[in-house]
Design a protein around this motif. Structure first.
Motif: not given
Length: 105
Positions: A87-100
């Motif tokens: 619920k925060r602005y910005g994408t978390p650092g763990f998001v990668g190609e295997s994250t939907l």
């Protein structure tokens, strides 16, 4: 006891005087909104989406984030991967190609 909070909560005319954005009607229409959402999802082409996924993430601030909480509560126990709501602005650092990621506005 005219004018008490309980009297106002039972009086739609009084509610409408202070509910200038029409939130009561929006909340009352929630079941129809859910039906519409299911129909939209059924008509969405997900053919370009392929897994496997290590995580599901709903990205949304405010009410958009709340929708992620609702979906999470409904499906989390059936999933084999984590379901997170950011619920925060910005994408978390763990998001990668295997994250939907579902970005909700």
């Amino acid at each position: 006891m005219s004018g008490d909070r309980e009297d106002i909560l039972d009086n739609y005319q009084e509610i409408r005087k202070i509910d200038v954005q029409g939130m009561l009607e929006i909340v009352e229409d929630f079941p129809n909104q859910c039906i519409q959402a299911v129909e939209i999802a059924k008509g969405t082409d997900f053919s370009g989406v392929s897994g496997p996924f290590s995580c599901l993430l709903v990205q949304g601030v405010g009410g958009s984030g709340v929708s992620g909480d609702l979906v999470k509560a409904l499906v989390e126990e059936a999933l084999e991967v984590p379901f997170l709501v950011n619920k925060r602005y910005g994408t978390p650092g763990f998001v990668g190609e295997s994250t939907l990621v579902f970005a909700v506005r």
